[in-house]
Structures are given as C-alpha cells and as structure tokens.
Design a protein around this motif. Sequence first.
Motif, short mmCIF file in Angstrom:
data_model
loop_
_atom_site.label_atom_id
_atom_site.label_comp_id
_atom_site.label_asym_id
_atom_site.label_seq_id
_atom_site.Cartn_x
_atom_site.Cartn_y
_atom_site.Cartn_z
N CYS A 14 -34.54 -11.74 16.28
CA CYS A 14 -34.88 -11.45 17.67
C CYS A 14 -35.98 -10.38 17.69
CB CYS A 14 -33.63 -10.95 18.39
SG CYS A 14 -33.80 -10.88 20.16
N THR A 15 -37.06 -10.65 18.42
CA THR A 15 -38.18 -9.71 18.43
C THR A 15 -38.48 -9.11 19.79
OG1 THR A 15 -39.75 -11.51 18.75
CG2 THR A 15 -39.31 -10.84 16.47
N ALA A 16 -37.94 -9.66 20.85
CA ALA A 16 -38.16 -9.11 22.19
C ALA A 16 -36.81 -8.96 22.87
CB ALA A 16 -39.07 -10.04 23.01
N PHE A 17 -36.70 -7.91 23.69
CA PHE A 17 -35.45 -7.63 24.38
C PHE A 17 -35.70 -7.49 25.87
CE2 PHE A 17 -35.32 -5.86 20.10
CZ PHE A 17 -34.25 -6.56 19.59
N MET A 18 -34.80 -8.06 26.67
CA MET A 18 -34.93 -8.00 28.12
C MET A 18 -33.58 -7.59 28.72
SD MET A 18 -37.29 -11.22 29.11
CE MET A 18 -38.55 -11.81 28.01
N LEU A 19 -33.65 -7.17 29.96
CA LEU A 19 -32.42 -6.82 30.66
C LEU A 19 -32.63 -6.90 32.16
CD1 LEU A 19 -32.56 -3.67 32.00
CD2 LEU A 19 -32.65 -3.14 29.56
N GLU A 20 -31.52 -7.00 32.86
CA GLU A 20 -31.49 -6.90 34.31
C GLU A 20 -30.51 -5.78 34.62
OE1 GLU A 20 -29.62 -7.18 38.18
OE2 GLU A 20 -28.59 -7.60 36.30
N THR A 21 -30.93 -4.86 35.45
CA THR A 21 -30.04 -3.82 35.94
C THR A 21 -30.30 -3.66 37.43
OG1 THR A 21 -29.13 -1.62 35.47
CG2 THR A 21 -31.54 -1.84 35.39
N GLY A 22 -29.60 -2.72 38.05
CA GLY A 22 -29.72 -2.60 39.49
C GLY A 22 -30.51 -1.41 39.96
N ALA A 61 -23.84 -5.31 24.62
CA ALA A 61 -24.00 -6.63 24.02
C ALA A 61 -25.46 -7.07 24.13
CB ALA A 61 -23.11 -7.64 24.74
N ILE A 62 -25.83 -7.93 23.21
CA ILE A 62 -27.10 -8.64 23.30
C ILE A 62 -26.80 -10.13 23.14
CG2 ILE A 62 -29.29 -9.18 22.15
CD1 ILE A 62 -29.73 -6.28 21.62
N VAL A 63 -27.22 -10.89 24.14
CA VAL A 63 -27.14 -12.34 24.08
C VAL A 63 -28.43 -12.81 23.40
CG1 VAL A 63 -26.95 -14.48 25.40
CG2 VAL A 63 -25.79 -12.40 26.21
N VAL A 64 -28.28 -13.37 22.22
CA VAL A 64 -29.45 -13.77 21.43
C VAL A 64 -29.82 -15.21 21.77
CG1 VAL A 64 -30.38 -14.05 19.10
CG2 VAL A 64 -28.78 -12.19 19.58
N ALA A 65 -31.02 -15.37 22.33
CA ALA A 65 -31.57 -16.68 22.67
C ALA A 65 -32.80 -16.91 21.80
CB ALA A 65 -31.94 -16.72 24.15
N PRO A 66 -33.32 -18.12 21.75
CA PRO A 66 -34.50 -18.35 20.91
C PRO A 66 -35.72 -17.50 21.29
CG PRO A 66 -33.50 -20.44 21.53
CD PRO A 66 -32.79 -19.36 22.31
N GLU A 67 -35.91 -17.22 22.57
CA GLU A 67 -37.11 -16.51 23.01
C GLU A 67 -36.95 -15.00 23.03
OE1 GLU A 67 -35.41 -18.55 25.48
OE2 GLU A 67 -36.17 -20.28 24.42
N TYR A 68 -35.73 -14.51 23.27
CA TYR A 68 -35.50 -13.06 23.42
C TYR A 68 -34.01 -12.78 23.36
CZ TYR A 68 -34.55 -14.64 28.18
OH TYR A 68 -34.05 -15.32 29.27
N GLY A 69 -33.69 -11.51 23.25
CA GLY A 69 -32.32 -11.06 23.36
C GLY A 69 -32.15 -10.36 24.69
N GLU A 70 -31.06 -10.67 25.38
CA GLU A 70 -30.81 -10.04 26.67
C GLU A 70 -29.67 -9.04 26.56
OE1 GLU A 70 -29.66 -10.83 31.33
OE2 GLU A 70 -29.83 -12.55 30.00
N LEU A 71 -29.97 -7.81 26.90
CA LEU A 71 -28.99 -6.74 26.87
C LEU A 71 -28.02 -6.92 28.04
CD1 LEU A 71 -28.37 -4.17 25.27
CD2 LEU A 71 -29.74 -2.94 26.95
N LYS A 72 -26.73 -6.81 27.75
CA LYS A 72 -25.70 -6.98 28.77
C LYS A 72 -24.59 -5.95 28.53
CE LYS A 72 -25.60 -10.19 31.30
NZ LYS A 72 -26.23 -10.37 32.63
#
Length: 149
Positions: free
Chosen positions: A104-112, A63-74
């Motif tokens: 969406c032009t930038a993508f971010m994520l948090e992993t472990g 999934a990608i959560v699309v926010a105004p500043e970036y999309g977050e991969l989940k």
Amino acid sequence: MQISLENPDQPDVIQLIDDLDAYQKPLYPPESHYGIDIAALSAPNVLFAVARDAQGTALGCGAIVVAPEYGELKRMFVRPQNRGQGIAAKVLAFLESEAAARGCTAFMLETGISQPEALAFYARAGYARRGRFGDYPDDPFSVFMQKAP
C-alpha cells in the motif's frame, strides 16, 4: 506500550469501538456516520491494530482497509484518559508501516468537520485535504484527506 495486529472481536476492543461511536454519534446526523462494524473490521483485507499498556489494557485502536488503489484509515480512537501520550501517532505509524509492507503506497480517510482535534492530528501526520473518494457521498459533514507516498 505494545501495538499489534489483533482480531477486533474481543470484549475490550468492542468496548473501544462502542466508546468511539458514543463520542461520534451525537456530532453528526445518522446518515453521516461512515464507521464500519466489527464484522467489517474482521475482513481479510483489514489491518486492525490495538495499543495496550503493560497490563494488557486496550488504550486505543485503528484500522486500515487495504484496497488495490489505497489504504483507507478507519476507526482510529484513543481512550480520553490516555490522550496526549502519542498513542494515536504510534498506532497510525504502525498501521501505515504494516500496510506499506503489503504494497500500500497511498492512504486516505474520511473524518468529520466537528472533530478539530482529529483534523489537526491528521494534518500533523502529513495528511492533506482532498476531494471525496470511493463510495462516499458529497456530505457537508465530511472532510476527506490523503497522504501520498
């Protein structure tokens, strides 16, 4: 293999998410789990993709959560028996393309830190480590990554 945007509230997809949780939960303390649930994955600003084989079996998701500043991969996950076939890379490329089509032009994520395969996969896909973002706490178990346009 077919990849498409789907509703995550399906029994076989819920099982994928449960399998992902079963894999990740033993790796980290409870306060270091940042996965989102089925209700959050069903939000209007979330693109949820499922990869299925020719028989319609769910092989993986993301999934990608699309926010105004970036999309977050989940919630990226491929069943263990289906790994090594390029499914994750195809799901990721599909999600990035769908999000880019929505501006969406930038993508971010948090992993472990205890998931070296995921870290290597994201690095191969063009993601680089960065500082924390959003509402994430300063967690020693987290690795934050970004893919810029």
